[in-house]
Design an enzyme around this catalytic site. Structure first.
Site, PDB file in Angstrom:
ATOM      1  N   SER A 178       0.821  -1.208   0.000  1.00  0.00           N
ATOM      2  CA  SER A 178       0.000   0.000   0.000  1.00  0.00           C
ATOM      3  C   SER A 178       0.852   1.254   0.000  1.00  0.00           C
ATOM      4  CB  SER A 178      -0.911   0.017   1.231  1.00  0.00           C
ATOM      5  OG  SER A 178      -1.800  -1.083   1.206  1.00  0.00           O
TER       6      SER A 178
HETATM    7  N1  SAH Z   1      -1.349  -4.681   3.986  1.00  0.00           N
HETATM    8  C1  SAH Z   1      -0.476  -4.700   2.810  1.00  0.00           C
HETATM    9  C2  SAH Z   1      -1.240  -4.563   1.516  1.00  0.00           C
HETATM   10  C3  SAH Z   1      -1.998  -5.776   1.252  1.00  0.00           C
HETATM   11  S1  SAH Z   1      -2.684  -5.905  -0.378  1.00  0.00           S
HETATM   12  C4  SAH Z   1       0.565  -3.606   2.918  1.00  0.00           C
HETATM   13  O1  SAH Z   1       0.878  -3.189   4.004  1.00  0.00           O
HETATM   14  O2  SAH Z   1       1.122  -3.178   1.913  1.00  0.00           O
HETATM   15  C5  SAH Z   1      -4.117  -6.859   0.089  1.00  0.00           C
HETATM   16  C6  SAH Z   1      -3.840  -8.258   0.570  1.00  0.00           C
HETATM   17  O3  SAH Z   1      -5.106  -8.803   0.931  1.00  0.00           O
HETATM   18  C7  SAH Z   1      -3.265  -9.189  -0.482  1.00  0.00           C
HETATM   19  O4  SAH Z   1      -2.101  -9.791   0.016  1.00  0.00           O
HETATM   20  C8  SAH Z   1      -4.366 -10.228  -0.698  1.00  0.00           C
HETATM   21  O5  SAH Z   1      -3.886 -11.524  -0.968  1.00  0.00           O
HETATM   22  C9  SAH Z   1      -5.094 -10.178   0.629  1.00  0.00           C
HETATM   23  N2  SAH Z   1      -6.477 -10.668   0.608  1.00  0.00           N
HETATM   24  C10 SAH Z   1      -7.409 -10.519  -0.367  1.00  0.00           C
HETATM   25  N3  SAH Z   1      -8.569 -11.113   0.001  1.00  0.00           N
HETATM   26  C11 SAH Z   1      -8.360 -11.633   1.242  1.00  0.00           C
HETATM   27  C12 SAH Z   1      -9.182 -12.366   2.161  1.00  0.00           C
HETATM   28  N4  SAH Z   1     -10.452 -12.701   1.892  1.00  0.00           N
HETATM   29  N5  SAH Z   1      -8.639 -12.718   3.343  1.00  0.00           N
HETATM   30  C13 SAH Z   1      -7.353 -12.404   3.662  1.00  0.00           C
HETATM   31  N6  SAH Z   1      -6.536 -11.732   2.836  1.00  0.00           N
HETATM   32  C14 SAH Z   1      -7.029 -11.349   1.644  1.00  0.00           C
END
Ligand code: SAH
Length: 224
Positions: free
Chosen positions: A71
């Protein structure tokens, strides 16, 4: 970005480069000093591919593989601040994060709360995040490979929940797993039209605030 050295060279990770990012976020409305201090302290270049490390302290989202992203620092700071602000002197003891990804948001948040529980649906990303966070000495994080739509029933209720991928609608299980006075920070809506919401649970019901327009990867059903 002035650095041109490759890998994890000095220029791109220097205190000055990080400080520039912190100043930018402060100018953009991030006022919580503890949050700004975490942005200053967390080595974001360790959360991304070496080939992209020279861009680690730019205020932008970057790809981390498997179609996922790290992010944008401003959004990480905004969400962390939204979760913490208004809780007064009271520390949030139990917090749930959905969407561990590379673990950057996890690293920013963990020392600011009692215990952080984090769920990721992709096992490979979760494994890498677990190693990174252990390497940084963050001991108050528990990991789960699972579907964040379901929350973490065995650990509920939570004083705070932070979701870093966008569902079409707020998952009911997450609201149900909020403690009284707890808040949920979550992006909601289809690609191109997502709003970041803060949902607070009170004795009288649930309050919903708009925080910003945002762009997140979708929250997907089931484990990957
Ligand atoms: N928090 C991260 C950004 C994550 S991007 C940062 O600090 O940069 C979003 C993440 O959510 C991805 O890794 C994706 O695989 C995960 N994701 C998507 N759907 C999900 C679900 N139902 N349960 C858990 N994780 C999920």
């Amino acid at each position: 970005m002035s650095s041109s050295s490759g890998g994890h060279g000095i220029g791109m990770t220097s205190a000055r480069t990080r400080e520039r990012l912190v100043q930018r976020l402060a100018a953009g409305g991030i006022h919580n000093e503890a949050v700004l201090e975490r942005i200053r302290a967390v080595p974001r270049h360790l959360f991304i591919d070496e080939a992209l490390a020279s861009r680690a302290y730019e205020d932008s989202a970057l790809p981390i593989g498997l179609g996922q992203t790290i992010s944008q620092p401003y959004i990480v700071a905004l969400m962390t601040q939204a979760l913490l602000d208004g809780s007064g002197a009271r520390r949030l003891e139990k917090v749930l994060e959905v969407g561990t990804g590379c673990g950057y948001q996890t690293a920013v948040l963990a020392p600011l709360v009692g215990q952080l529980f984090t769920i990721e649906r992709l096992a490979g990303l979760q494994r890498a995040a677990r190693q990174r966070l252990a390497g940084l000495g963050l001991g108050n994080v528990r990991f789960r490979h699972g579907d964040g739509f379901e929350g973490w029933p065995g650990q509920a209720p939570f004083d705070g929940i932070l979701v870093t991928a966008a569902p079409a609608d707020v998952p009911p299980a997450l609201v149900e797993q909020l403690a009284p006075g707890g808040r949920l920070v979550i992006p909601v809506g289809p690609a191109g039209n997502q709003e970041l919401l803060r949902i607070s649970r009170h004795a009288g019901g649930v309050e919903r605030e708009h925080l910003s327009w945002v762009s997140f990867v979708p929250l997907l059903e089931g484990k990957g």
